[in-house]
Design an enzyme around this catalytic site. Sequence first.
Site, PDB file in Angstrom:
ATOM      1  N   LYS A 263       0.853  -1.194   0.000  1.00  0.00           N
ATOM      2  CA  LYS A 263       0.000   0.000   0.000  1.00  0.00           C
ATOM      3  C   LYS A 263       0.883   1.237   0.000  1.00  0.00           C
ATOM      4  CE  LYS A 263      -1.713   2.549   3.207  1.00  0.00           C
ATOM      5  NZ  LYS A 263      -1.610   3.917   2.584  1.00  0.00           N
TER       6      LYS A 263
ATOM      7  N   GLU B 141       9.196   0.233  11.145  1.00  0.00           N
ATOM      8  CA  GLU B 141      10.297   1.179  10.947  1.00  0.00           C
ATOM      9  C   GLU B 141       9.694   2.558  11.127  1.00  0.00           C
ATOM     10  OE1 GLU B 141      12.409   3.924   9.801  1.00  0.00           O
ATOM     11  OE2 GLU B 141      12.140   3.230   7.745  1.00  0.00           O
TER      12      GLU B 141
ATOM     13  N   CYS C 187      13.458   9.724   8.368  1.00  0.00           N
ATOM     14  CA  CYS C 187      13.427   9.183   9.726  1.00  0.00           C
ATOM     15  C   CYS C 187      14.794   9.190  10.380  1.00  0.00           C
ATOM     16  CB  CYS C 187      12.858   7.768   9.720  1.00  0.00           C
ATOM     17  SG  CYS C 187      13.739   6.647   8.604  1.00  0.00           S
TER      18      CYS C 187
ATOM     19  N   GLU D 181       9.768  14.636  17.033  1.00  0.00           N
ATOM     20  CA  GLU D 181      10.189  14.516  15.640  1.00  0.00           C
ATOM     21  C   GLU D 181       9.429  15.545  14.811  1.00  0.00           C
ATOM     22  OE1 GLU D 181      10.977  11.084  12.300  1.00  0.00           O
ATOM     23  OE2 GLU D 181       9.119  10.968  13.462  1.00  0.00           O
TER      24      GLU D 181
END
Length: 490
Positions: free
Chosen positions: A184, A258, A293, A394
């Site tokens: 996806k 992840e 990331c 973040e």
Amino acid sequence: MPNIPADILSKLPNPNALIGGEIITEFGSERFEHIYPASGSAIGDFPLADAEFVDRAVNAARNALPKWKSLAANQRRGMMLRLASLFRQHAEELAEITVMDNGAPLMVARHAPLAAADCFEYFAGWSDKMEGAVIPVWPGEAFDYTRLEPYGVIAAIIPFNGPVVSVGLRLGPILAAGNTVVLKTSEYAPYTAMRIAELTIEAGFPAGVINIIPGTGTAGQALVQHPGVDKVVFTGGVSTAKNVLAEAAKTIKPVTLELGGKSANIVFADANLEAAAGMAIYSSVVAMSGQTCICPSRLLVEDSIYDEFVEAVLKTAASISIGDPLDASTVMGPVINAMACTRISNIIENAQQQRAGELLTGGERLGGDLAHGFYFPPTVFGNVDNRSELAQTEVFGPVLSITRFSDDDEAISLANDSEFGLAGYIHTSSIKREHRLAAALDAGYISINGAAPMPPGAPFGGNKASGIGRLGGKDGVLEFMRAKNVYVAL
């Protein structure tokens, strides 16, 4: 406002999904308008997969599984190598479509198809090398051995920021291990995967082995919940990952995650300061405009060089070429969308109100010729409190926080003082210090005196809130295999 050449727009594939070996153009009850991040303008729309369509994709993968996992390893390897060759052949086309997808500068996007091809070539080599073991057992005489077998149908959910590399790093080990897959894509970056779907057919993969669908979180949830899915690999944010884990728990489904990071970049006085200053900016806020990331978004600088080093960082930040992603000289492009702009602006504003640090450069969305796009300049805060929201959250945007430290132990303490543990960066000329800190940092991926390019043979993944499991290397293949024990009484 950056213009889009007609020949680039013509390379966008017709909106599609790949199900059971067929390119399908009509599916789902909703459509999604794609906004080009550099201009803020719509350049097309496409259908979104719904639960019914997810079910079709999973069933196609299940039907293809028996033949694929029993196929001779050299045949699986050959198809993966053909796909790698197609990625190289169509590298420039895939790079240009990536720019249209997520606004990545062309000079960055050009590396992605080649990196994905590297992944397919590397993992193709594991197709015929995954071995079991003979186990000494007791009591009694027996012959005991293990077989490594694929999980079955894998649901792979990838993000917008690296759609081409993400395909290589996920599909590579999934296919090499003998699994089938439903991939996806993010609704914010669907077109590269749509073109890749066409290339998988050209590479000769059997119908249903690879299925690719565009969709929102609704399709992702349907995938995770589906009883026909045997394992999930998800890349994204922590809050969504918690939902993935909760849904997967209902069917006792294993999950590889992840997730995000707030990685520390530690610079000691004995480092190559010029190289470290360049890396501090390019890897943290310039690369994908901070939307990666593993970006080293917390810069920790030794007291004795703090002022000198910050000056070098700001000088580098001022030299960055920001603009049209299709211009080959542009090194920094836009963030993904207007929502990202709002989120980043709010974080910057809150940091100033909370006096988390001193704003040294940037901080406001760019105007002028770039006003219609989603552009932020490199934004740097100095003397940041490591416990502040700015240092702990973040941002996923071009915002760098800088904090002082006095010695090795304080550097380690500050670096580990985070809920995240994806990456860690160390700059020093001391070999002893390099390895001491590499062992002490609570992170899954350590780079010393530079930024690791994520080679496909190296395991990649995080600790703590940065994820579960590893992608890359032999560990990445083992993520998608499980051991079966066979006991033969003698």
